[in-house]
Design a protein around this motif. Structure first.
Motif, mmCIF file in Angstrom:
data_model
loop_
_atom_site.group_PDB
_atom_site.id
_atom_site.type_symbol
_atom_site.label_atom_id
_atom_site.label_comp_id
_atom_site.label_asym_id
_atom_site.label_seq_id
_atom_site.Cartn_x
_atom_site.Cartn_y
_atom_site.Cartn_z
ATOM 1 N N LEU A 22 0.841 -1.196 0.000
ATOM 2 C CA LEU A 22 0.000 0.000 0.000
ATOM 3 C C LEU A 22 0.877 1.247 0.000
ATOM 4 O O LEU A 22 1.951 1.248 0.596
ATOM 5 N N PRO A 23 0.410 2.317 -0.635
ATOM 6 C CA PRO A 23 1.151 3.583 -0.539
ATOM 7 C C PRO A 23 1.175 4.065 0.917
ATOM 8 O O PRO A 23 0.267 3.764 1.698
ATOM 9 N N ASP A 24 2.226 4.804 1.284
ATOM 10 C CA ASP A 24 2.389 5.277 2.653
ATOM 11 C C ASP A 24 1.161 6.023 3.166
ATOM 12 O O ASP A 24 0.757 5.854 4.307
ATOM 13 N N GLU A 25 0.547 6.855 2.330
ATOM 14 C CA GLU A 25 -0.617 7.638 2.768
ATOM 15 C C GLU A 25 -1.765 6.725 3.188
ATOM 16 O O GLU A 25 -2.452 6.983 4.165
ATOM 17 N N GLU A 26 -1.960 5.640 2.450
ATOM 18 C CA GLU A 26 -3.039 4.704 2.785
ATOM 19 C C GLU A 26 -2.729 3.947 4.075
ATOM 20 O O GLU A 26 -3.620 3.692 4.870
ATOM 21 N N VAL A 31 -3.872 3.063 9.737
ATOM 22 C CA VAL A 31 -3.368 2.904 11.106
ATOM 23 C C VAL A 31 -4.022 3.932 12.027
ATOM 24 O O VAL A 31 -4.477 3.596 13.123
ATOM 25 N N GLN A 32 -4.091 5.180 11.593
ATOM 26 C CA GLN A 32 -4.672 6.224 12.438
ATOM 27 C C GLN A 32 -6.158 5.994 12.704
ATOM 28 O O GLN A 32 -6.676 6.419 13.724
ATOM 29 N N GLY A 33 -6.841 5.305 11.813
ATOM 30 C CA GLY A 33 -8.262 5.038 11.995
ATOM 31 C C GLY A 33 -8.564 3.749 12.745
ATOM 32 O O GLY A 33 -9.714 3.456 13.073
ATOM 33 N N ALA A 34 -7.539 2.963 13.037
ATOM 34 C CA ALA A 34 -7.738 1.654 13.670
ATOM 35 C C ALA A 34 -8.108 1.802 15.137
ATOM 36 O O ALA A 34 -7.556 2.621 15.855
ATOM 37 N N LYS A 35 -9.032 0.988 15.580
ATOM 38 C CA LYS A 35 -9.471 0.971 16.978
ATOM 39 C C LYS A 35 -9.161 -0.397 17.559
ATOM 40 O O LYS A 35 -9.641 -1.417 17.072
ATOM 41 N N ILE A 36 -8.347 -0.415 18.597
ATOM 42 C CA ILE A 36 -7.959 -1.660 19.266
ATOM 43 C C ILE A 36 -8.961 -1.958 20.372
ATOM 44 O O ILE A 36 -9.367 -1.065 21.107
ATOM 45 N N LYS A 37 -9.354 -3.222 20.498
ATOM 46 C CA LYS A 37 -10.279 -3.636 21.550
ATOM 47 C C LYS A 37 -9.478 -4.291 22.669
ATOM 48 O O LYS A 37 -8.665 -5.177 22.419
ATOM 49 N N LEU A 38 -9.718 -3.841 23.895
ATOM 50 C CA LEU A 38 -8.950 -4.302 25.050
ATOM 51 C C LEU A 38 -9.876 -4.980 26.052
ATOM 52 O O LEU A 38 -10.967 -4.490 26.323
ATOM 53 N N THR A 39 -9.445 -6.118 26.585
ATOM 54 C CA THR A 39 -10.194 -6.814 27.630
ATOM 55 C C THR A 39 -9.244 -7.136 28.775
ATOM 56 O O THR A 39 -8.024 -7.148 28.596
ATOM 57 N N GLY A 65 0.186 -5.022 9.516
ATOM 58 C CA GLY A 65 1.220 -5.380 10.486
ATOM 59 C C GLY A 65 1.742 -4.182 11.255
ATOM 60 O O GLY A 65 2.436 -3.335 10.707
ATOM 61 N N LEU A 66 1.367 -4.089 12.528
ATOM 62 C CA LEU A 66 1.893 -3.030 13.385
ATOM 63 C C LEU A 66 3.280 -3.415 13.874
ATOM 64 O O LEU A 66 3.601 -4.592 14.012
ATOM 65 N N ASP A 67 4.091 -2.417 14.156
ATOM 66 C CA ASP A 67 5.456 -2.663 14.620
ATOM 67 C C ASP A 67 5.539 -2.848 16.131
ATOM 68 O O ASP A 67 6.533 -3.363 16.638
ATOM 69 N N GLY A 68 4.515 -2.396 16.866
ATOM 70 C CA GLY A 68 4.554 -2.559 18.311
ATOM 71 C C GLY A 68 3.323 -2.005 18.984
ATOM 72 O O GLY A 68 2.442 -1.423 18.339
ATOM 73 N N TYR A 69 3.262 -2.202 20.312
ATOM 74 C CA TYR A 69 2.140 -1.763 21.126
ATOM 75 C C TYR A 69 2.673 -1.120 22.393
ATOM 76 O O TYR A 69 3.725 -1.515 22.901
ATOM 77 N N TYR A 114 1.482 1.053 17.068
ATOM 78 C CA TYR A 114 2.167 1.982 16.182
ATOM 79 C C TYR A 114 2.797 1.244 15.014
ATOM 80 O O TYR A 114 3.058 0.053 15.067
ATOM 81 N N LYS A 115 2.997 1.997 13.960
ATOM 82 C CA LYS A 115 3.640 1.486 12.741
ATOM 83 C C LYS A 115 4.641 2.530 12.297
ATOM 84 O O LYS A 115 4.336 3.717 12.265
ATOM 85 N N MET A 116 5.846 2.090 11.989
ATOM 86 C CA MET A 116 6.857 2.993 11.455
ATOM 87 C C MET A 116 6.643 3.102 9.942
ATOM 88 O O MET A 116 6.668 2.096 9.236
ATOM 89 N N VAL A 117 6.375 4.317 9.475
ATOM 90 C CA VAL A 117 6.221 4.585 8.043
ATOM 91 C C VAL A 117 7.350 5.540 7.683
ATOM 92 O O VAL A 117 7.303 6.716 8.033
ATOM 93 N N GLY A 118 8.361 5.017 7.034
ATOM 94 C CA GLY A 118 9.572 5.801 6.805
ATOM 95 C C GLY A 118 10.225 6.037 8.161
ATOM 96 O O GLY A 118 10.474 5.113 8.916
ATOM 97 N N ASP A 119 10.467 7.286 8.499
ATOM 98 C CA ASP A 119 11.026 7.604 9.817
ATOM 99 C C ASP A 119 9.976 8.175 10.755
ATOM 100 O O ASP A 119 10.291 8.722 11.797
ATOM 101 N N GLN A 120 8.703 8.052 10.376
ATOM 102 C CA GLN A 120 7.585 8.588 11.168
ATOM 103 C C GLN A 120 6.890 7.460 11.925
ATOM 104 O O GLN A 120 6.586 6.410 11.370
ATOM 105 N N LYS A 121 6.639 7.684 13.218
ATOM 106 C CA LYS A 121 5.908 6.718 14.046
ATOM 107 C C LYS A 121 4.435 7.116 14.021
ATOM 108 O O LYS A 121 4.063 8.167 14.516
ATOM 109 N N VAL A 122 3.596 6.264 13.432
ATOM 110 C CA VAL A 122 2.169 6.539 13.286
ATOM 111 C C VAL A 122 1.409 5.679 14.290
ATOM 112 O O VAL A 122 1.591 4.463 14.334
ATOM 113 N N TYR A 123 0.540 6.319 15.102
ATOM 114 C CA TYR A 123 -0.199 5.618 16.162
ATOM 115 C C TYR A 123 -1.627 5.309 15.746
ATOM 116 O O TYR A 123 -2.255 6.064 15.004
#
Length: 135
Positions: A22-26, A31-39, A65-69, A114-123
């Motif tokens: 996918l292109p970086d913008e997508e 990633v920014q729109g993703a909602k994690i469910k926690l129990t 694929g996220l790089d971390g939590y 979070y996901k590293m996109v280039g050198d930017q950490k996107v949450y």
């Protein structure tokens, strides 16, 4: 009109993604729109009372694929989580906390990926909150 020759299929760069990467913008938007469910649930670890928090991510983010939590903890429902994560992981989707737990106290947890996109950490967005009271 001239008949159009069918084009040969283009090579796929990433065999895990049907349409290639996918292109970086997508990726950033997803990633920014993703909602994690926690129990959470009460459990024991090494004979001590503990709280286990488990999270799930949406399928489309699982595919990216996220790089971390980052897991945050507080004793207040709406604040007190701080700016520094209580726990970080790159592979796990659960965490068992048995440190500094006091009987009768309620503990609140929230997670973000979070996901590293280039050198930017996107949450991702913050997860739903999970809480347990130590009995």
């Amino acid at each position: 009109t001239t008949p159009v020759e069918p084009q040969p299929p283009t090579e796929i760069e990433d065999p895990d993604t049907p349409l290639g990467p996918l292109p970086d913008e997508e990726v950033i938007t997803a990633v920014q729109g993703a909602k994690i469910k926690l129990t959470s649930k009460l459990t024991k670890l090494n004979g001590k009372k503990a709280i286990k928090v488990t999270w799930t991510v949406p399928k489309n983010i699982e595919d990216i694929g996220l790089d971390g939590y980052e897991v945050y903890k507080s004793t207040k429902r709406y604040s007190g989580f701080g700016k520094t994560p209580y726990f970080k992981t790159t592979t796990k989707k659960s965490y068992i906390n048995n440190k500094e737990l006091k009987k009768g106290k309620t503990y609140y947890y929230k997670v973000r990926g979070y996901k590293m996109v280039g050198d930017q950490k996107v949450y991702t967005q913050w997860s739903t909150k999970a809480w347990r009271t130590i009995k």
